[in-house]
Design a protein around this motif. Structure first.
Motif, PDB file in Angstrom:
ATOM      1  N   ILE A   1      16.662  62.677  90.732  1.00  0.00           N
ATOM      2  CA  ILE A   1      17.976  62.052  90.956  1.00  0.00           C
ATOM      3  C   ILE A   1      19.061  63.135  91.003  1.00  0.00           C
ATOM      4  O   ILE A   1      19.912  63.140  91.893  1.00  0.00           O
ATOM      5  N   ALA A   2      19.009  64.082  90.080  1.00  0.00           N
ATOM      6  CA  ALA A   2      20.022  65.155  90.047  1.00  0.00           C
ATOM      7  C   ALA A   2      19.999  65.948  91.348  1.00  0.00           C
ATOM      8  O   ALA A   2      21.045  66.252  91.925  1.00  0.00           O
ATOM      9  N   LYS A   3      18.781  66.262  91.824  1.00  0.00           N
ATOM     10  CA  LYS A   3      18.655  67.038  93.064  1.00  0.00           C
ATOM     11  C   LYS A   3      19.279  66.270  94.234  1.00  0.00           C
ATOM     12  O   LYS A   3      20.024  66.822  95.039  1.00  0.00           O
ATOM     13  N   GLN A   4      18.992  64.971  94.303  1.00  0.00           N
ATOM     14  CA  GLN A   4      19.530  64.184  95.418  1.00  0.00           C
ATOM     15  C   GLN A   4      21.039  64.014  95.299  1.00  0.00           C
ATOM     16  O   GLN A   4      21.746  63.983  96.308  1.00  0.00           O
ATOM     17  N   LEU A   5      21.542  63.933  94.084  1.00  0.00           N
ATOM     18  CA  LEU A   5      23.008  63.857  93.905  1.00  0.00           C
ATOM     19  C   LEU A   5      23.642  65.169  94.360  1.00  0.00           C
ATOM     20  O   LEU A   5      24.707  65.174  94.984  1.00  0.00           O
ATOM     21  N   GLY A   6      22.979  66.272  94.044  1.00  0.00           N
ATOM     22  CA  GLY A   6      23.480  67.591  94.465  1.00  0.00           C
ATOM     23  C   GLY A   6      23.624  67.642  95.979  1.00  0.00           C
ATOM     24  O   GLY A   6      24.624  68.116  96.515  1.00  0.00           O
ATOM     25  N   GLU A   7      22.597  67.122  96.682  1.00  0.00           N
ATOM     26  CA  GLU A   7      22.652  67.120  98.150  1.00  0.00           C
ATOM     27  C   GLU A   7      23.742  66.175  98.650  1.00  0.00           C
ATOM     28  O   GLU A   7      24.532  66.527  99.519  1.00  0.00           O
ATOM     29  N   ALA A   8      23.786  64.986  98.065  1.00  0.00           N
ATOM     30  CA  ALA A   8      24.750  63.981  98.545  1.00  0.00           C
ATOM     31  C   ALA A   8      26.194  64.432  98.340  1.00  0.00           C
ATOM     32  O   ALA A   8      27.058  64.151  99.163  1.00  0.00           O
ATOM     33  N   PHE A   9      26.477  65.127  97.236  1.00  0.00           N
ATOM     34  CA  PHE A   9      27.868  65.497  96.927  1.00  0.00           C
ATOM     35  C   PHE A   9      28.127  66.991  97.150  1.00  0.00           C
ATOM     36  O   PHE A   9      29.177  67.501  96.788  1.00  0.00           O
ATOM     37  N   ASP A  10      27.125  67.657  97.721  1.00  0.00           N
ATOM     38  CA  ASP A  10      27.233  69.083  98.023  1.00  0.00           C
ATOM     39  C   ASP A  10      27.599  69.910  96.781  1.00  0.00           C
ATOM     40  O   ASP A  10      28.561  70.694  96.798  1.00  0.00           O
ATOM     41  N   LEU A  11      26.846  69.689  95.730  1.00  0.00           N
ATOM     42  CA  LEU A  11      27.098  70.393  94.460  1.00  0.00           C
ATOM     43  C   LEU A  11      25.840  71.135  94.024  1.00  0.00           C
ATOM     44  O   LEU A  11      24.725  70.643  94.232  1.00  0.00           O
ATOM     45  N   PRO A  12      26.000  72.307  93.396  1.00  0.00           N
ATOM     46  CA  PRO A  12      24.829  73.003  92.860  1.00  0.00           C
ATOM     47  C   PRO A  12      24.255  72.240  91.657  1.00  0.00           C
ATOM     48  O   PRO A  12      24.998  71.555  90.947  1.00  0.00           O
ATOM     49  N   VAL A  13      22.950  72.371  91.456  1.00  0.00           N
ATOM     50  CA  VAL A  13      22.255  71.594  90.415  1.00  0.00           C
ATOM     51  C   VAL A  13      21.588  72.528  89.410  1.00  0.00           C
ATOM     52  O   VAL A  13      20.953  73.506  89.799  1.00  0.00           O
ATOM     53  N   LEU A  14      21.746  72.226  88.133  1.00  0.00           N
ATOM     54  CA  LEU A  14      21.008  72.972  87.103  1.00  0.00           C
ATOM     55  C   LEU A  14      20.117  72.008  86.323  1.00  0.00           C
ATOM     56  O   LEU A  14      20.614  71.051  85.717  1.00  0.00           O
ATOM     57  N   ASP A  15      18.815  72.279  86.364  1.00  0.00           N
ATOM     58  CA  ASP A  15      17.842  71.541  85.552  1.00  0.00           C
ATOM     59  C   ASP A  15      17.793  72.275  84.208  1.00  0.00           C
ATOM     60  O   ASP A  15      17.158  73.323  84.081  1.00  0.00           O
ATOM     61  N   THR A  16      18.505  71.744  83.207  1.00  0.00           N
ATOM     62  CA  THR A  16      18.646  72.496  81.953  1.00  0.00           C
ATOM     63  C   THR A  16      17.337  72.524  81.146  1.00  0.00           C
ATOM     64  O   THR A  16      17.171  73.381  80.284  1.00  0.00           O
ATOM     65  N   GLY A  17      16.405  71.597  81.466  1.00  0.00           N
ATOM     66  CA  GLY A  17      15.090  71.639  80.808  1.00  0.00           C
ATOM     67  C   GLY A  17      14.392  72.965  81.072  1.00  0.00           C
ATOM     68  O   GLY A  17      13.639  73.465  80.231  1.00  0.00           O
ATOM     69  N   LEU A  18      14.674  73.566  82.262  1.00  0.00           N
ATOM     70  CA  LEU A  18      14.034  74.840  82.594  1.00  0.00           C
ATOM     71  C   LEU A  18      14.431  75.951  81.617  1.00  0.00           C
ATOM     72  O   LEU A  18      13.654  76.861  81.346  1.00  0.00           O
ATOM     73  N   LEU A  19      15.655  75.868  81.095  1.00  0.00           N
ATOM     74  CA  LEU A  19      16.107  76.895  80.142  1.00  0.00           C
ATOM     75  C   LEU A  19      15.246  76.824  78.878  1.00  0.00           C
ATOM     76  O   LEU A  19      14.783  77.847  78.370  1.00  0.00           O
ATOM     77  N   TYR A  20      15.036  75.592  78.387  1.00  0.00           N
ATOM     78  CA  TYR A  20      14.211  75.417  77.177  1.00  0.00           C
ATOM     79  C   TYR A  20      12.754  75.764  77.470  1.00  0.00           C
ATOM     80  O   TYR A  20      12.056  76.330  76.619  1.00  0.00           O
ATOM     81  N   ARG A  21      12.291  75.435  78.673  1.00  0.00           N
ATOM     82  CA  ARG A  21      10.917  75.765  79.056  1.00  0.00           C
ATOM     83  C   ARG A  21      10.744  77.291  79.096  1.00  0.00           C
ATOM     84  O   ARG A  21       9.714  77.829  78.695  1.00  0.00           O
ATOM     85  N   CYS A  22      11.763  77.969  79.597  1.00  0.00           N
ATOM     86  CA  CYS A  22      11.740  79.432  79.689  1.00  0.00           C
ATOM     87  C   CYS A  22      11.658  80.052  78.289  1.00  0.00           C
ATOM     88  O   CYS A  22      10.887  80.992  78.065  1.00  0.00           O
ATOM     89  N   VAL A  23      12.424  79.507  77.361  1.00  0.00           N
ATOM     90  CA  VAL A  23      12.382  80.012  75.972  1.00  0.00           C
ATOM     91  C   VAL A  23      10.989  79.755  75.379  1.00  0.00           C
ATOM     92  O   VAL A  23      10.383  80.643  74.782  1.00  0.00           O
ATOM     93  N   GLY A  24      10.468  78.547  75.600  1.00  0.00           N
ATOM     94  CA  GLY A  24       9.141  78.202  75.083  1.00  0.00           C
ATOM     95  C   GLY A  24       8.077  79.136  75.623  1.00  0.00           C
ATOM     96  O   GLY A  24       7.246  79.656  74.871  1.00  0.00           O
ATOM     97  N   MET A  25       8.106  79.403  76.930  1.00  0.00           N
ATOM     98  CA  MET A  25       7.100  80.282  77.535  1.00  0.00           C
ATOM     99  C   MET A  25       7.268  81.728  77.068  1.00  0.00           C
ATOM    100  O   MET A  25       6.286  82.430  76.852  1.00  0.00           O
ATOM    101  N   ALA A  26       8.524  82.163  76.896  1.00  0.00           N
ATOM    102  CA  ALA A  26       8.754  83.540  76.410  1.00  0.00           C
ATOM    103  C   ALA A  26       8.135  83.690  75.019  1.00  0.00           C
ATOM    104  O   ALA A  26       7.514  84.714  74.707  1.00  0.00           O
ATOM    105  N   MET A  27       8.272  82.660  74.206  1.00  0.00           N
ATOM    106  CA  MET A  27       7.703  82.689  72.850  1.00  0.00           C
ATOM    107  C   MET A  27       6.175  82.712  72.913  1.00  0.00           C
ATOM    108  O   MET A  27       5.528  83.488  72.208  1.00  0.00           O
ATOM    109  N   LEU A  28       5.601  81.854  73.756  1.00  0.00           N
ATOM    110  CA  LEU A  28       4.133  81.820  73.860  1.00  0.00           C
ATOM    111  C   LEU A  28       3.613  83.154  74.388  1.00  0.00           C
ATOM    112  O   LEU A  28       2.636  83.689  73.863  1.00  0.00           O
TER     113      LEU A  28
END
Ligand code: C5P
Length: 223
Positions: free
Chosen positions: A27-54
């Motif tokens: 939904i966020a990605k499609q809203l970004g396209e519809a309103f011409d706005l950049p999108v940040l999936d903030t879950g990726l930040l936490y996933r990145c921290v988790g993977m760095a730890m592992l």
């Protein structure tokens, strides 16, 4: 709070929160396209921290090491496809309980939200903590069984071998960790519009989201 954080938002920010596999990312990605706005999936930040730890063989309970890893995250690390794995999701939800990790990721998210023109951010606490004055807020939900099936299909398409039953158990565990405590990050902002998508296809959900955001934008522009 810095002076900059106290400044009112002058850009159109769309906050899309909700539990794991609720469809909020699509939904966020499609809203970004519809309103011409950049999108940040903030879950990726936490996933990145988790993977760095592992990858560093650190204990996920070690909040100091996790906060240090969070402080080093940069935008170019977020394209790594391994961040989408089930293992990364589980590690993310375990490091996300540490307040110091959440604090270390605040600036990155707020800077993204405050860019000129606006932005769409999806996560758990966008409408409550990251951008509480966002003019458009959605809280996307679906029943756990529906979310598990959606996530299972995504994982299968990405080549992961996992049973639907195990994915449902993951979803329930993550719901509990993300929203089951008083101080947990996941709760709808008081002024968020709830979007229950259990009986909707993803394109119906995205259309409904677009209509909600269009109305919020019209009222923001006229205020
Ligand atoms: O949304 P996604 O499944 O990628 O998020 C992975 C985990 O990161 C979540 O289960 C949650 O614990 C954490 N998270 C969070 N706050 C956010 C985004 C994600 O706590 N804004």
């Amino acid at each position: 709070m810095s002076d900059r954080e106290r400044e009112p938002l002058t850009s159109f920010v769309v906050a899309v929160d909700g539990p794991a596999a609720s469809g909020k990312g699509t939904i966020a990605k499609q809203l970004g396209e519809a309103f011409d706005l950049p999108v940040l999936d903030t879950g990726l930040l936490y996933r990145c921290v988790g993977m760095a730890m592992l990858n560093a063989h650190e204990d996920l309970e070690n909040h100091e090491a996790a906060a240090a890893a969070a402080a080093l995250i940069t935008a170019d690390q977020l394209d790594d496809p391994t961040l989408r794995s089930r293992r990364a999701g589980e590690a993310a939800s375990r490091v996300a309980v540490h307040e110091r990790v959440r604090g270390a990721l605040l600036d990155f998210q707020r800077t993204f939200a405050r860019q000129e023109g606006g932005a769409v951010l999806d996560g758990r606490d966008i409408g409550t903590v990251i951008a509480p004055d966002a003019p458009a807020k959605l809280f996307v939900t679906a029943r756990p069984e529906v979310r598990a099936e959606r996530r299972w299909k995504q994982l299968k398409a990405a080549g992961e071998r996992v049973s639907l039953k195990d994915v449902l158990a993951d979803i329930r565990r993550r719901d509990e960790r993300d929203g089951g405590r008083d101080a947990a990050p996941m709760r709808p902002a008081a002024d968020a519009t709830l979007l229950e998508t259990s009986e909707m296809s993803i394109s119906q959900a995205a259309d409904a989201a677009r209509r909600i955001v269009e109305a919020a934008r019209a009222s923001w522009l006229s205020s």
